[in-house]
Design an enzyme around this catalytic site. Structure first.
Site, PDB file in Angstrom:
ATOM      1  CG  LEU A  33     -36.574-147.072 -37.097  1.00 36.69           C
ATOM      2  CD1 LEU A  33     -37.097-148.345 -36.446  1.00 36.69           C
ATOM      3  CD2 LEU A  33     -36.881-147.060 -38.592  1.00 36.69           C
ATOM      4  CB  SER A  34     -40.797-142.155 -37.261  1.00 34.91           C
ATOM      5  OG  SER A  34     -41.813-141.341 -36.742  1.00 34.91           O
ATOM      6  CB  ALA A  35     -41.909-143.222 -32.606  1.00 42.41           C
ATOM      7  CB  SER A  36     -36.015-144.016 -32.559  1.00 39.03           C
ATOM      8  OG  SER A  36     -35.469-142.769 -32.968  1.00 39.03           O
ATOM      9  N   GLY A  37     -37.119-141.737 -30.328  1.00 39.35           N
ATOM     10  CA  GLY A  37     -36.716-140.906 -29.194  1.00 39.35           C
ATOM     11  C   GLY A  37     -35.615-139.920 -29.517  1.00 39.35           C
ATOM     12  CE  LYS A  38     -35.327-139.231 -36.014  1.00 34.75           C
ATOM     13  NZ  LYS A  38     -36.556-140.010 -35.684  1.00 34.75           N
ATOM     14  CB  SER A 103     -33.516-134.428 -34.187  1.00 35.56           C
ATOM     15  OG  SER A 103     -34.418-135.489 -33.955  1.00 35.56           O
TER      16      SER A 103
END
Length: 209
Positions: A33-38, A103
């Site tokens: 997800l967006s902001a998951s840290g990927k 990413s």
């Protein structure tokens, strides 16, 4: 569909290129997800590999939409085309004996499976890394304010809110980014790469060096 085209083989095989450059090319595909840290993990991994003398290049979802994919939106068809294009680009990097680090939210399982299949048909390793964090955690992080805008109806077809995210069922590496540090997450990926013989442990710099 392109017509009247012919594939031209080069004078250097993939195996010869890898021998000459002393490294294997492959793709590490971060999804989440967006902001998951990927993107944070991908950036840190790229830095670690490059400082270890291993050629790697990061392809970021937002960055690619500034150029190669700037004509694509966020509807289902455009999302699929976004991933198809970047899969091909990652394969080219990997074929050149460079480690491609992507990413992308890449929300659809079928699209990620297609990316893997594309690489496997070319004999190129493909490593799927799931940057996993619960929706409530990523909403709390929300560094770009996107979840807030999505909930207010300002952003349509936003993954996790008004558009689906199909989590990997069998990711090669599963990093729970709300439970581990960035360094620990990167180490999880590196440990997997070493276990598969994709990078050599003795080539990697030590964290405390």
């Amino acid at each position: 569909m392109s017509t009247n085209i012919t594939w031209h083989e080069g004078a250097v095989s993939k195996e010869e290129r890898q021998t000459l450059l002393s490294q294997k090319g492959f793709t590490i595909w971060f999804t989440g997800l967006s902001a998951s840290g990927k993107s944070t993990l991908a950036t840190a991994l790229e830095q670690t590999l490059l400082h270890s003398g291993i050629s790697a290049y990061r392809l970021d979802g937002d960055n690619v939409r500034f150029g190669l994919n700037k004509n694509l939106g966020f509807g289902p068809e455009d999302r699929t085309e976004n991933i198809r294009r970047i899969s091909e680009v990652a394969k080219l990097f990997s074929d050149a004996a460079v480690i491609a680090i992507t990413s992308f939210i890449s929300p659809y399982r079928q699209d990620r499976d297609s990316a893997r299949e594309l690489h496997e048909k070319a004999g190129i390793p493909f490593v799927e890394v799931y940057a996993d964090a619960p929706l409530e955690v990523v909403e709390q992080r929300d560094p770009k304010g996107l979840y807030k805008k999505a909930k207010a109806g300002e952003i349509k077809e936003f993954t996790g809110i008004s558009a689906p995210y199909e989590a990997p069922e069998n990711a090669d590496v599963h990093v729970k980014t709300h439970e581990v540090s960035v360094e620990q997450g990167v180490q999880q990926v590196i440990d997997y790469l070493i276990s598969k013989g994709l990078v050599q442990a003795d080539k990697l710099i030590k964290k405390d060096a």
